[in-house]
Design an enzyme around this catalytic site. Sequence first.
Site, PDB file in Angstrom:
ATOM      1  N   ASP A 145      62.482 -96.485  13.059  1.00  0.00           N
ATOM      2  CA  ASP A 145      63.810 -95.956  12.928  1.00  0.00           C
ATOM      3  C   ASP A 145      64.325 -95.406  12.021  1.00  0.00           C
ATOM      4  O   ASP A 145      65.115 -94.033  12.114  1.00  0.00           O
ATOM      5  CB  ASP A 145      64.909 -97.547  12.503  1.00  0.00           C
TER       6      ASP A 145
ATOM      7  N   ASP B  60      55.975 -96.470   2.417  1.00  0.00           N
ATOM      8  CA  ASP B  60      57.377 -94.917   1.663  1.00  0.00           C
ATOM      9  C   ASP B  60      56.093 -94.287   1.428  1.00  0.00           C
ATOM     10  O   ASP B  60      56.674 -92.542   0.885  1.00  0.00           O
ATOM     11  CB  ASP B  60      56.938 -95.911   0.402  1.00  0.00           C
TER      12      ASP B  60
ATOM     13  N   TYR C  73      63.927-106.889  13.789  1.00  0.00           N
ATOM     14  CA  TYR C  73      65.350-106.453  14.890  1.00  0.00           C
ATOM     15  C   TYR C  73      65.817-107.271  15.642  1.00  0.00           C
ATOM     16  O   TYR C  73      66.595-107.861  16.325  1.00  0.00           O
ATOM     17  CB  TYR C  73      65.647-104.908  15.469  1.00  0.00           C
TER      18      TYR C  73
ATOM     19  N   LYS D 223      52.994-101.461   6.075  1.00  0.00           N
ATOM     20  CA  LYS D 223      53.697-101.800   4.469  1.00  0.00           C
ATOM     21  C   LYS D 223      52.466-102.930   4.604  1.00  0.00           C
ATOM     22  O   LYS D 223      53.084-104.014   3.840  1.00  0.00           O
ATOM     23  CB  LYS D 223      54.885-102.315   4.796  1.00  0.00           C
TER      24      LYS D 223
ATOM     25  N   ASP E  81      64.441 -90.606  12.082  1.00  0.00           N
ATOM     26  CA  ASP E  81      65.620 -90.168  11.500  1.00  0.00           C
ATOM     27  C   ASP E  81      65.440 -89.134  10.424  1.00  0.00           C
ATOM     28  O   ASP E  81      65.890 -87.684  10.661  1.00  0.00           O
ATOM     29  CB  ASP E  81      67.037 -90.170  11.433  1.00  0.00           C
TER      30      ASP E  81
END
Length: 356
Positions: free
Chosen positions: A246, A222, A135, A190, A250
Amino acid sequence: MKIAVLPGDGIGPEIVAEAVKVLNALDLDFEMESAPVGGAAYALTGHPLPEATLKLAMEADAVLFGAVGDWKYDTLDRPLRPEQAILGLRKHMGLFANFRPAICYKELTHASSLKPELVAGLDILIIRELTGDIYFGQPRGRRIATDGHFPGAEEAFDTMRYSRPEIERIAHVAFQAAQKRSKRVTSVDKANVLETFQFWKDVVTEVGKEYPDVQLDHMYVDNAAMQLVKEPKRFDVVVTGNMFGDILSDEASMLTGSIGMLPSASLNSKGQGLYEPSHGSAPDIAGKNVANPLATILSAAMMLRFSLNQEAAAQRIEDAVQAVLAQGLRTPDIWSEGTTRVGTAEMGDAVVAALR
Ligand code: NAD
């Protein structure tokens, strides 16, 4: 103790008013000062994060934040949009650790999209690194590709990066949080594909050696996304980078049924923090006295615990919220057959009454 109160846009002013009502009912000695932020500040001053608002936030011990954003500002240049206020506050206050608890209250298990037995008693704490990763990494931009599958074509690119100190400090936060809970940390990465996240995994493992009482395990993002809906109660503290956090926070929020129940805290290295509900400004329901104020009230409890050193008061608020749910009071987002529908202000009043 000084609290900067930044209500913002949409339902922000309504829900923050209820949290302020609850804080005032505690009879603690703190000063609260309000300032405009987001679209409300843009309308008044031409900027979503006016200098006076930023100064108030920087000087306060904690910031109680509502939400920012309104569709009517979507055509403004990006730096003037309401959402820039929250990014600016994170940057200037150095808020690198985002705490997102996902707790499923037993009275609300039916509101989850998962089977009740999978979520009953769920209590996960997701800790998301907030100031690094893809980001914010440079360089980023658009250019004409010189290599790859389509040389000569227009392309866009971002940079994923983490430095050792950035990973170390968020890892310490996670291990210390786990020490106060069930002493388990899952670090999500990851590492099988990304160099940045192999480094993340290595550094978290090193920091973990300083916390022999905490059990550390690693999971690819994942798989974590899958396990969160398959067996969410296997998690306790989850620590991860900005982008994965992020998305996963959620996902975890929906396990609990309503986004209107979920608080959050963003902390810097001095313990100063910004406390806000996990949801946005919900312009679709603003001004109708139907928004659920509990996420904001629970954010105020986190503020008392993490920035103002008032654990007992924080617990009182959390117990009062639990009591109000046990009485069957529900805002429309969590209402179901057999419970009593109340508005935003009535819910705040009920929490105050339960405190007393
Ligand atoms: P949202 O979270 O505002 O709303 C999503 C849905 O959840 C809506 O149907 C809304 O009515 C409902 N909802 C949200 N909070 C609720 C509450 N307390 N009680 C009952 N229902 C609630 O997300 P969105 O609609 O995607 O975004 C609306 C605006 O909020 C946008 O401008 C967006 O940029 C902004 N936003 C701000 C923040 C922030 O201030 N930190 C975070 C996310 C989105």
